[in-house]
Every structure is written in structure tokens, then in C-alpha cells.
Design a protein around this motif. Sequence first.
Motif, short mmCIF file in Angstrom:
data_model
loop_
_atom_site.label_atom_id
_atom_site.label_comp_id
_atom_site.label_asym_id
_atom_site.label_seq_id
_atom_site.Cartn_x
_atom_site.Cartn_y
_atom_site.Cartn_z
N PRO A 1 -7.45 -1.20 3.60
CA PRO A 1 -6.40 -0.38 2.97
C PRO A 1 -5.30 -1.19 2.29
O PRO A 1 -4.41 -0.62 1.68
CB PRO A 1 -5.82 0.38 4.16
CG PRO A 1 -5.98 -0.58 5.30
CD PRO A 1 -7.26 -1.33 5.05
N LEU B 1 -0.14 -0.81 0.37
CA LEU B 1 -0.89 -0.10 1.40
C LEU B 1 -1.34 1.26 0.87
O LEU B 1 -0.52 2.10 0.50
CB LEU B 1 -0.03 0.09 2.65
CG LEU B 1 -0.67 0.88 3.80
CD1 LEU B 1 -1.92 0.18 4.32
CD2 LEU B 1 0.34 1.09 4.93
N ASP B 2 -2.65 1.46 0.85
CA ASP B 2 -3.25 2.73 0.44
C ASP B 2 -3.18 3.68 1.64
O ASP B 2 -3.98 3.58 2.57
CB ASP B 2 -4.69 2.49 0.01
CG ASP B 2 -5.42 3.77 -0.37
OD1 ASP B 2 -4.79 4.86 -0.33
OD2 ASP B 2 -6.62 3.70 -0.70
N ILE B 3 -2.23 4.61 1.62
CA ILE B 3 -2.02 5.45 2.80
C ILE B 3 -3.07 6.53 2.96
O ILE B 3 -3.11 7.22 3.99
CB ILE B 3 -0.61 6.08 2.79
CG1 ILE B 3 -0.45 7.04 1.62
CG2 ILE B 3 0.46 5.00 2.76
CD1 ILE B 3 0.82 7.86 1.70
N HIS C 1 -6.21 5.76 3.00
CA HIS C 1 -7.33 5.07 3.63
C HIS C 1 -7.38 5.42 5.12
O HIS C 1 -6.34 5.61 5.76
CB HIS C 1 -7.17 3.56 3.45
CG HIS C 1 -8.40 2.77 3.75
ND1 HIS C 1 -8.81 2.50 5.04
CD2 HIS C 1 -9.30 2.17 2.93
CE1 HIS C 1 -9.91 1.77 5.00
NE2 HIS C 1 -10.23 1.55 3.73
N SER D 1 -5.18 3.26 7.33
CA SER D 1 -3.81 3.00 6.88
C SER D 1 -2.80 2.99 8.03
O SER D 1 -1.91 2.13 8.07
CB SER D 1 -3.39 4.04 5.83
OG SER D 1 -3.37 5.35 6.39
N CYS E 1 -3.22 -0.20 10.01
CA CYS E 1 -2.72 -1.33 9.23
C CYS E 1 -1.20 -1.32 9.17
O CYS E 1 -0.56 -2.37 9.31
CB CYS E 1 -3.31 -1.28 7.83
SG CYS E 1 -2.74 -2.59 6.73
N ARG E 2 -0.62 -0.16 8.99
CA ARG E 2 0.84 -0.06 8.89
C ARG E 2 1.51 -0.56 10.17
O ARG E 2 2.51 -1.26 10.12
CB ARG E 2 1.24 1.39 8.62
CG ARG E 2 2.74 1.62 8.55
CD ARG E 2 3.05 2.97 7.95
NE ARG E 2 2.25 4.04 8.54
CZ ARG E 2 2.05 5.22 7.97
NH1 ARG E 2 2.57 5.47 6.79
NH2 ARG E 2 1.33 6.14 8.58
N TYR F 1 -7.29 -6.66 7.04
CA TYR F 1 -7.09 -5.39 6.35
C TYR F 1 -7.11 -5.50 4.83
O TYR F 1 -7.09 -4.48 4.13
CB TYR F 1 -5.77 -4.75 6.79
CG TYR F 1 -5.76 -4.32 8.23
CD1 TYR F 1 -6.45 -3.18 8.63
CD2 TYR F 1 -5.08 -5.05 9.20
CE1 TYR F 1 -6.45 -2.78 9.96
CE2 TYR F 1 -5.07 -4.66 10.53
CZ TYR F 1 -5.76 -3.52 10.90
OH TYR F 1 -5.77 -3.12 12.21
#
Length: 256
Positions: free
Chosen positions: A5, A16-18, A20, A23, A26-27, A73
Amino acid sequence: MSDGPLIVQSDKTLLLDIDHILSDECRRAIAAFAELEKSPEHIHTYRLTPLGLWNARASGHDAEQVIDVLLKYSRYAVPHSLLVDIAETMSRYGRLRLEAHPVHGLILVSNDPAVLKEVTRGKKVAPMLGKQLDEETIVVHPGQRGFLKQALLKLGWPAEDFAGYVDGEHHEISLKQDGWKIRKYQELAAEGFWHGGSGVVVLPCGAGKTIVGAAAMAHAKATTLILVTNTVAARQWREELLKRTDLNADDIGEYS
């Protein structure tokens, strides 16, 4: 490299592709070392900064862990120069230490004499320092602790502070969750701040940093000094404390 993501760019921005599936995971992982800059609907922009990396280092994260997160990620190959920069930046944290000395009070210590020599040549640092005890130790003038740490940050050599703090006067305070409830991330932020002994809470606007502050005060249960930039902010803090805690109006003094 994977279909992750995160897009890691050489200018130290993280996209960041939210939408995904990974996401949220990863966040949470990058929040330890990256600062949120923009959060539009689909792509959130984070940035790697020296301060963010040093804060991560202070919280127990090392460069290897940060790099592993980015590699795990990232959707595309992570620029090698960025990985080298992360390792070099984080290696600077802790090379200087502030410690309490039984005779000389506050001292600045380094196991790397070259680093100590470099920072003592700084025009803003030198006036804050006193006698050099040996090639690894120099006395810090009383009252210069905070100013010295700021000056060292600007020179790119953050000092790890082991000098400790004086316990504040006890003052009973608890959160009053009447009609509201502290959110999990706010609770975690307050606990992290308290158990770390000090630190910086970084949250977006509207995320409830005042509530985090009130929760930290509830952990400390001590008289607390709150510094703000203007009278409006002071009144907002007062209103929030009266609303969110069991403090009453007589418990809160305002100096403006």
C-alpha cells in the motif's frame, strides 16, 4: 518489493493508498517514525524527517526496524540512497548524552570525542557549556538544559537525556468520561508519553491532543504547567480540562 500500500519516494515522502487491504496495518507501522502531512480521500502523504526518526529511536525503534517496514509495505523498490540516509540519521541519536553529575550538576557526555568537539564549536552551543572535564565530558551551565537540546537538534546531533526530572507536587486528577469516551489511539498516545518519561505527541488537527494531554496529567497526578502561544489557547485548555477531568475551576490558574 510487493503489491503493497506504500509508495516510498526519494524526497522522503511516503504515499499511503488507504483503499489497500493492508493500509491500516501499514499506517500503524509507519506512525512510529513518519509524520502525516496530508490526508485527502484516497492517498495520505507522510514524510520522513530527522526529528521523526530520532523520536522513533528514542522510543526504541532502530534503523533496521524502520527499513524493514518500508521494504515490507512498499509497492516499488525503495531508493537505496534513502535507506542509507535513514541509517545514518538514526545513528546520530544517542551519540551525545545529558547526565546528572554529583559534583558538577548537568554534564554533556559522548563516547565519541570528535562529535563532542564538533558541537562545542557551534556558536550557539559554546556559551551554554562550562568546563571540559575530559575529552568525553563537559559541564552544562545551569538552566541551559532545554536550550542546549534544541541547539544540538539544529546541529543534527540530538542528545539523549538521562539527567532525570524532579517529581512534581502531587495533585489528584482523573479523567471524567461523562458522555464521552477516550479513544484507543488517544489512550495509547498518553500511555506512550507517560511510560517514555517525556516526548512529543504528533497527531493531526482535530485528533484530540488536548485529551491526550489531560490523560497524561491523569497518569502523572501532579501539578502541571501548560504553556500555550496565546490567551485563546489557554482558555480552550481550561474549558477542556473542566469538561474532561474532575478538576474544578479553583484547581486551574491562568497566567497571561
